[in-house]
Design a protein around this motif. Structure first.
Motif, PDB file in Angstrom:
ATOM      1  N   GLN A 248       0.815  -1.212   0.000  1.00  0.00           N
ATOM      2  CA  GLN A 248       0.000   0.000   0.000  1.00  0.00           C
ATOM      3  C   GLN A 248       0.856   1.273   0.000  1.00  0.00           C
ATOM      4  OE1 GLN A 248      -2.814  -0.255   3.196  1.00  0.00           O
ATOM      5  NE2 GLN A 248      -4.002  -1.897   2.226  1.00  0.00           N
ATOM      6  N   THR A 249       1.989   1.233   0.690  1.00  0.00           N
ATOM      7  CA  THR A 249       2.883   2.398   0.648  1.00  0.00           C
ATOM      8  C   THR A 249       3.452   2.587  -0.752  1.00  0.00           C
ATOM      9  OG1 THR A 249       4.730   1.004   1.389  1.00  0.00           O
ATOM     10  CG2 THR A 249       3.485   2.233   3.093  1.00  0.00           C
ATOM     11  N   ASP A 250       3.742   1.471  -1.441  1.00  0.00           N
ATOM     12  CA  ASP A 250       4.204   1.601  -2.834  1.00  0.00           C
ATOM     13  C   ASP A 250       3.114   2.217  -3.712  1.00  0.00           C
ATOM     14  OD1 ASP A 250       6.634   0.525  -2.159  1.00  0.00           O
ATOM     15  OD2 ASP A 250       6.072  -1.537  -2.729  1.00  0.00           O
ATOM     16  N   GLN A 251       1.874   1.758  -3.506  1.00  0.00           N
ATOM     17  CA  GLN A 251       0.780   2.354  -4.278  1.00  0.00           C
ATOM     18  C   GLN A 251       0.607   3.832  -3.947  1.00  0.00           C
ATOM     19  OE1 GLN A 251      -2.703   0.017  -3.539  1.00  0.00           O
ATOM     20  NE2 GLN A 251      -1.922  -1.819  -4.576  1.00  0.00           N
ATOM     21  N   LEU A 252       0.781   4.178  -2.682  1.00  0.00           N
ATOM     22  CA  LEU A 252       0.668   5.586  -2.297  1.00  0.00           C
ATOM     23  C   LEU A 252       1.767   6.417  -2.936  1.00  0.00           C
ATOM     24  CD1 LEU A 252      -0.905   7.600  -0.634  1.00  0.00           C
ATOM     25  CD2 LEU A 252       0.522   7.039   1.336  1.00  0.00           C
ATOM     26  N   ASN A 253       2.971   5.880  -3.008  1.00  0.00           N
ATOM     27  CA  ASN A 253       4.061   6.585  -3.701  1.00  0.00           C
ATOM     28  C   ASN A 253       3.741   6.780  -5.180  1.00  0.00           C
ATOM     29  OD1 ASN A 253       6.127   7.289  -1.846  1.00  0.00           O
ATOM     30  ND2 ASN A 253       6.677   5.124  -1.631  1.00  0.00           N
ATOM     31  N   SER A 254       3.171   5.744  -5.808  1.00  0.00           N
ATOM     32  CA  SER A 254       2.786   5.876  -7.218  1.00  0.00           C
ATOM     33  C   SER A 254       1.702   6.927  -7.399  1.00  0.00           C
ATOM     34  CB  SER A 254       2.288   4.517  -7.737  1.00  0.00           C
ATOM     35  OG  SER A 254       3.315   3.539  -7.649  1.00  0.00           O
TER      36      SER A 254
END
Length: 434
Positions: A248-254
């Protein structure tokens, strides 16, 4: 606009001359007629005086000698007191005549009959002179109207050009040339104020976006580090939850990357393919008066055929203005804008920079409140936002190269972006962040 002003001025002059033509013509004709009548009156009086002198001396008046006092074209009629006509010297073919009469002391009447053609010729001659003067007045009015139209049109053309640059996204605050026409000066000042406000708003928006992105990334990075530590836990449930949190943090960064790209694209949504020499020549012409004021010269040279470039006209114009202003303020001698392919090299004849200054020429001031030293740093940021580069390629004389993206490369980039968007649209929706 200039042609309209000249045509309207000539039309006004023609109307005024037309209104004056009839009374002036009547005055000129009346003056010529009075001149002819005065001439005939003097001659008939001279004939009567000579006739009476002959009578007083006891001589018989010789009417043939009296005829010598007239012009060859004038006719003479002499009617004695008893009604007998002693002289009838009038050309019957003359249609238009002027007559002057006088009577001697013995009752003899003398009449001079003159042809009116000389009167008409005199009137036409004076009328031709007036027509030549009127033609000269029209030519002078046209010349003065052209000068006046140029003085009025040039400030309005500069305003139109400035408004067009603002519409293209160029909010650089170039000095406004005062025209001493209050209405035009107020419009120019209002445009400059509007450009300054819009530029300030955009700059604050960009800084806020960058600052907010940085703060979010910092917090997300801290959360990701903690989740990575939890993913190493020996408990399977904790490790699984931590791994899901990392996704989810990766998706938030994207998501943050997409939002930041959208914010940047909003400031450069006018990217298009355009001719670089046109932009460079327009901005060189805008700066020409300031260089002339300090007895310096700015010129544009095209060394190689310039291909079309892909970018934002407004940002390109801002970068050029910053480089030209820097050369005017800190350089010396003539300034040359050399167009070399998709790039522009700004050259001035100044002493150049020291090595320490060259190393940090594109770094902004450390003090946020500093008033100087921001120009070249801002120019590089604007060039990079538009996909271009700004670099120093020489010193003594200083040479700064501003290179843009070629038009064909920009087209390929747009096609690639469109294909990427289509592929993304075909992908299934991502689950919402929990």
């Amino acid at each position: 606009m200039r042609r309209r002003l000249v045509i309207s001025t000539i039309a006004i002059v023609l109307v005024v001359l037309g209104a004056l033509a009839l009374p002036v013509g009547l005055i000129v004709y009346d003056a010529a007629e009075q001149q002819l009548d005065a001439r005939l009156g003097l001659r008939v009086n001279a004939i009567v005086s000579s006739y009476e002198q002959d009578l007083a001396s006891g001589r018989e008046p010789n009417l043939d000698e009296l005829r010598l006092l007239l012009d060859p074209t004038d006719g003479l009629q002499v009617v004695q007191a008893d009604g007998a006509r002693s002289v009838q010297d009038v050309d019957p073919s003359v249609e238009s005549t002027r007559v002057s009469r006088a009577t001697a002391s013995d009752g003899t009447r003398f009449t001079i009959v003159a042809d009116a053609d000389p009167l008409d010729q005199n009137f036409r001659r004076r009328l031709n002179i007036l027509l030549m003067l009127a033609l000269g007045a029209i030519i002078a009015a046209a010349g003065l109207a052209a000068v006046q139209a140029r003085q009025l049109a040039r400030p309005l053309e500069r305003l139109a050009s400035r408004a067009g640059l603002i519409g293209d996204g160029d909010f650089s605050r170039r000095p406004f040339v005062r025209t001493h026409i209050p209405e035009i000066d107020r419009i120019g000042s209002s445009l400059d104020l509007s450009a300054m406000r819009v530029e300030t708003m955009l700059a604050n928006e960009r800084h806020f976006t960058a600052d907010a992105t940085h703060q979010l990334r910092t917090g997300i990075a801290g959360i990701a580090m903690r989740l990575e530590l939890l993913s190493l836990s020996a408990e399977p449930d904790v490790a699984a939850d931590a791994a899901e949190g990392l996704k989810q943090t990766d998706q938030l960064n994207s998501t943050i990357d997409d939002l930041l790209a959208a914010a940047r694209n909003r400031t450069t949504n006018e990217r298009t393919v355009f001719e670089l020499p046109t932009i460079v020549n327009d901005h060189a012409d805008e700066w020409q008066p300031r260089f002339q004021a300090v007895r310096r010269h700015i010129s544009v040279i095209t060394s190689n055929p310039a291909p079309p470039v892909y970018g934002t006209k407004g940002l390109t114009g801002q970068v050029l203005d910053i480089l030209i202003h820097n050369a005017l303020k800190h350089g010396a001698g003539a300034v040359t804008l050399m167009i070399d392919g998709p790039s522009v090299v700004v050259i001035d004849q100044g002493p150049g920079m020291s090595k320490s200054r060259l190393a940090s020429v594109f770094d902004g001031p450390v003090d946020p409140s500093a008033k100087h030293g921001r120009g070249l740093a801002l120019a590089r940021r604007l060039a990079q936002v538009d996909g271009g580069t700004l670099s120093v390629v020489g010193n003594k004389p200083l040479r700064l190269r501003f290179e843009l993206v070629r038009g064909d490369v920009g087209t390929e980039h747009r096609l690639t972006s469109a294909r990427s968007l289509r592929r993304r649209d075909k992908q299934p929706d991502q689950p919402p962040l929990g």
